[in-house]
Structures are given as structure tokens and as C-alpha cells.
Design a protein around this motif. Structure first.
Motif, mmCIF file in Angstrom:
data_model
loop_
_atom_site.group_PDB
_atom_site.id
_atom_site.type_symbol
_atom_site.label_atom_id
_atom_site.label_comp_id
_atom_site.label_asym_id
_atom_site.label_seq_id
_atom_site.Cartn_x
_atom_site.Cartn_y
_atom_site.Cartn_z
ATOM 1 N N GLY A 1 17.119 13.623 -52.292
ATOM 2 C CA GLY A 1 17.918 12.409 -52.437
ATOM 3 C C GLY A 1 17.112 11.142 -52.272
ATOM 4 N N PHE A 2 15.788 11.250 -52.268
ATOM 5 C CA PHE A 2 14.852 10.116 -52.204
ATOM 6 C C PHE A 2 13.785 10.322 -53.260
ATOM 7 N N PHE A 3 13.371 9.255 -53.927
ATOM 8 C CA PHE A 3 12.208 9.337 -54.817
ATOM 9 C C PHE A 3 11.643 7.939 -55.047
ATOM 10 N N TYR A 4 10.363 7.896 -55.421
ATOM 11 C CA TYR A 4 9.743 6.653 -55.862
ATOM 12 C C TYR A 4 10.038 6.476 -57.352
ATOM 13 N N LEU A 5 10.276 5.226 -57.747
ATOM 14 C CA LEU A 5 10.426 4.932 -59.163
ATOM 15 C C LEU A 5 9.437 3.839 -59.540
ATOM 16 N N ASP A 6 8.474 4.209 -60.375
ATOM 17 C CA ASP A 6 7.454 3.284 -60.868
ATOM 18 C C ASP A 6 8.099 2.411 -61.945
ATOM 19 N N LEU A 7 8.152 1.112 -61.698
ATOM 20 C CA LEU A 7 8.817 0.184 -62.618
ATOM 21 C C LEU A 7 7.855 -0.480 -63.593
ATOM 22 N N ARG A 8 6.581 -0.224 -63.426
ATOM 23 C CA ARG A 8 5.572 -0.885 -64.246
ATOM 24 C C ARG A 8 5.583 -0.339 -65.674
ATOM 25 N N GLY A 9 5.278 -1.223 -66.605
ATOM 26 C CA GLY A 9 5.195 -0.803 -67.996
ATOM 27 C C GLY A 9 6.533 -0.712 -68.695
ATOM 28 N N ASP A 10 7.602 -1.054 -68.012
ATOM 29 C CA ASP A 10 8.938 -1.070 -68.618
ATOM 30 C C ASP A 10 9.459 -2.504 -68.536
#
Length: 377
Positions: free
Chosen positions: A69-78
Motif C-alpha cells: 500500500g506504499f510506493f514511490y512514483l517517479d514524476l519526471r519526464g511526464d
């Protein structure tokens, strides 16, 4: 960006091309580095850009939401992710100015006496553990409904927030759009009718959605305590930005090596990423298919403990009148009987306020409040 699992800093560095590039990626400018010898939580690292087109990345998101129920989300490049990153950075610039208004001024916007958790919560105004200790942070909840003109009777807020209304409304809209994207993936994997989860979280509905700015000053080295007590989030999806350590999770037994007990483990902040976690509403909607994991906030590790810790959070909640019960219409959510159903508004209000009844309360009474909250289980 391929998905990675971050189990500790050393292992993470070993997955990322050139070591100097990887080390740079883990640093925030002008802040002490997260210690390299401290184990960190086994969060998957997902990419928003990949989620736009990759079924495999979407499956990893679903698995992350079931396992931890936890994760990192890479927002770069979007493009949308980059906008959200830029706005989060603006909030980190705003936060010190906001708290420089002073506690006496901000206290005018504490609406606890009106039965609301919106507005200001002062330092030491909530119970954090079974000993009856009080928190060591202050925060301000900025209601979505007040700033999107949904509230029938909006609260008053400091002028500095109105001066930054365009940033606030844009951040709300971009955060909500990201939440909607995540809900869309989960809706698909749960085999629910189209837009079921998204419709329960419509931007135009009255809800408990909020931006929270948190300030946690350095603690005395001789008296380090929990800043925010162990809990699960009350709503649906949380988007968290922070730059200093302090957040810890207690992994479920299924993610702990055989023969070992779960231990509180730091979640290391990563530049360019937000930390995403699910709340209790998603557990109730799916009858436990998705997980809302217990977590807390303590003093940052190492040299980071000497710094003031700011966090910027977006809490997404179901519409106020949505009943928190298992959803029907799919074949993934198991059948069963629901507990007594509460509306989202009533559930979140209960959970948000029950540990803030500390005015004039003795230590023994605070201990009882903690016990009755169920968080000590």
C-alpha cells in the motif's frame, strides 16, 4: 524508468548506471544526505511516464497496492508530473513563510472547537502513543472545497494563503488528476464497472480532500520522540512530498524474511518522486484486497535531525456522503458482510479528531484516548 524495489540505499545505488549519477539522484540541494548505512523500506519505484502506456507497470502498481500500500512514483519526464513537482517545490518555498506568521496568529484558524479538522493544528495538540505523549509537529489543512468554491460555509484562512490561491487551486487540480489516474488503474485491475472508483472521488463533490503543510522542528538530541504517532491514513490515496527522512513504515509479516519480526523502517525521500500510499477507504471498498499500511513519523536520521522538516501532502478522500462499504460489480473483491457502514465524512471526522481532545486532559486520560483509538493494536 524501469520499476525498482528500494530495499536499502546501497542496493539502490547498485541498480542505477554510474555510481556518481545514482548518488546525485538521492540528494536534495542544501540539505544533509540521508545516511547510507540505514536500512530503508522495500517500496517499489514506479514511473508515471511508464504508467501512461505500460500494462506491466500498471500491474506493478496493483501489486504494490496489495502487498504494502506504499510506493514511490517517479514524476519526471511526464508533463503533468513535472507540473506537480514544480508546484510542490513552490509549497516548500511557501511553508517557512507561512509558519513565520507565528503560532499565535495561526491559532486563530484552529477550528477544532467547531468540530472540524480543517485549518491549523498547533504543536503538541494530539496524542501520539500509549504513554500519552503529545506530538511534535504543527500543520495546516487547506480544504479543497474552500478553495474550489464548493463549501457552502468556507472557513477563514490566513491572507498568505489567499495571496497564493492560484498555486493552491492548481496544486489541488493536478494532485486530484494524479489520484484519478491511479484510481483508474486500480479500477481496471479490480474488474469494477468503468469509472466506479473515479466517480466516488469526483473533484466537484464535497469531500475531505486537503493539502497539508507540516512543520516538524528539530528535537532535543537527549529527548527524541515520535513526531506523529503510528496510524493508517483515513481516506483513499495520499500523495506525499518530503525532503528529509522521518517517515517510517512497519512492514507486514509477508514482506519480512522468515524468522524475523517486522521492524519500523525509514522511507527515504527521493528527488523527483512522490510517495504514494493507500488509506482505509480503499481497504473498505475492496474488502481487504488493497492494503493501508501502518506508519509513523520520527526524528530524521543522522545529520538530518538538526534540520526543520517540512512536508507537503495531498489527502484524497471519497465524497462526503459515500458509504464506506465493499463495492460490487466485479469478480476480484470477495463477497462477505460489511461492518456497520459510515459515510466517508463521518469516518474521517471521527478518526481525525479523536486524539485531539487534549486541552486540560491528564496524562492518564491521554493514555486512555490512545487505547480507545485502536492505534495501539
Amino acid at each position: 524508468m524501469a520499476t525498482e524495489t528500494l530495499t536499502n540505499t546501497t542496493a539502490f545505488l547498485g541498480t542505477q548506471g554510474k555510481p556518481d549519477e545514482a548518488e546525485h539522484e538521492l540528494k536534495f540541494p542544501n540539505l544533509p544526505t540521508f545516511p547510507s548505512d540505514i536500512p530503508t523500506a522495500p517500496l517499489h519505484r514506479l514511473s508515471l511516464k511508464s504508467l501512461r502506456s505500460s500494462p506491466e507497470e500498471s500491474q506493478r502498481l496493483f501489486q504494490s497496492c496489495k502487498d504494502l500500500g506504499f510506493f514511490y512514483l517517479d514524476l519526471r519526464g511526464d508533463p503533468e508530473g513535472e507540473k506537480l513537482l514544480d508546484e510542490a517545490n513552490q509549497f516548500f518555498d511557501l511553508a517557512p513563510k507561512f509558519y513565520n506568521l507565528g503560532r499565535d496568529e495561526l491559532q486563530k484558524y484552529d477550528y477544532k472547537s467547531r468540530g472540524s479538522y480543517m485549518g491549523y493544528k498547533g504543536f503538541g495538540n494530539a496524542v501520539v502513543d500509549e504513554k500519552g505523549n503529545l506530538d511534535r509537529n504543527e500543520f495546516y489543512n487547506i480544504p479543497k472545497d474552500d478553495f474550489l468554491s464548493i463549501s457552502k460555509e468556507p472557513f477563514a484562512h490566513p491572507q498568505l494563503l489567499y495571496d497564493n490561491q492560484s498555486l493552491i487551486t492548481s496544486y489541488i487540480r493536478h494532485s486530484h488528476a494524479l489520484v484519478t489516474d491511479i484510481l483508474s488503474h486500480l479500477n481496471t485491475h479490480l474488474h469494477l464497472p468503468p469509472s466506479t472508483l473515479q466517480d466516488l472521488h469526483a473533484l466537484s463533490q464535497a469531500s475531505g480532500d486537503q493539502i497539508r503543510m507540516i512543520k516538524s522542528p528539530p528535537q532535543p538530541a537527549s529527548d527524541l520522540r515520535t513526531s506523529l504517532g503510528k496510524h493508517t491514513d483515513f481516506g483513499s490515496i495520499t500523495l506525499l512530498f518530503n525532503r528529509l527522512g522521518g517517515l517510517q513504515i512497519l512492514p507486514p509479516p509477508s514482506l519480512v524474511p522468515k524468522g524475523k519480526e517486522p521492524e519500523w523502517t525509514y522511507v527515504q525521500p527521493l528527488p523527483g518522486h512522490c510517495i504514494v500510499n493507500l488509506g482505509d477507504a480503499m481497504v473498505k471498498f475492496t474488502r481487504g484486497v488493497l492494503r493501508s499500511n501502518i506508519h509513523r513519523v520520527v526524528s530524521p536520521p543522522g545529520e538530518q535531525a538538526k534540520e526543520t522538516r517540512y512536508s507537503v501532502v495531498y489527502f484524497s478522500r471519497p465524497g462526503d456522503e459515500i458509504p464506506l462499504k465493499a463495492l460490487s460489480g466485479g469478480d476480484v473483491i470477495p463477497e462477505g458482510e460489511d461492518e456497520e457502514t459510515m459515510s466517508a465524512k463521518d469516518w474521517i471526522l471521527l478518526q481525525a479528531m479523536r486524539l485531539r481532545k487534549v486541552d486540560g486532559v491528564s496524562e492518564e486520560e491521554r493514555k486512555k484516548l490512545w487505547e480507545e483509538s485502536g492505534r495501539g493494536q
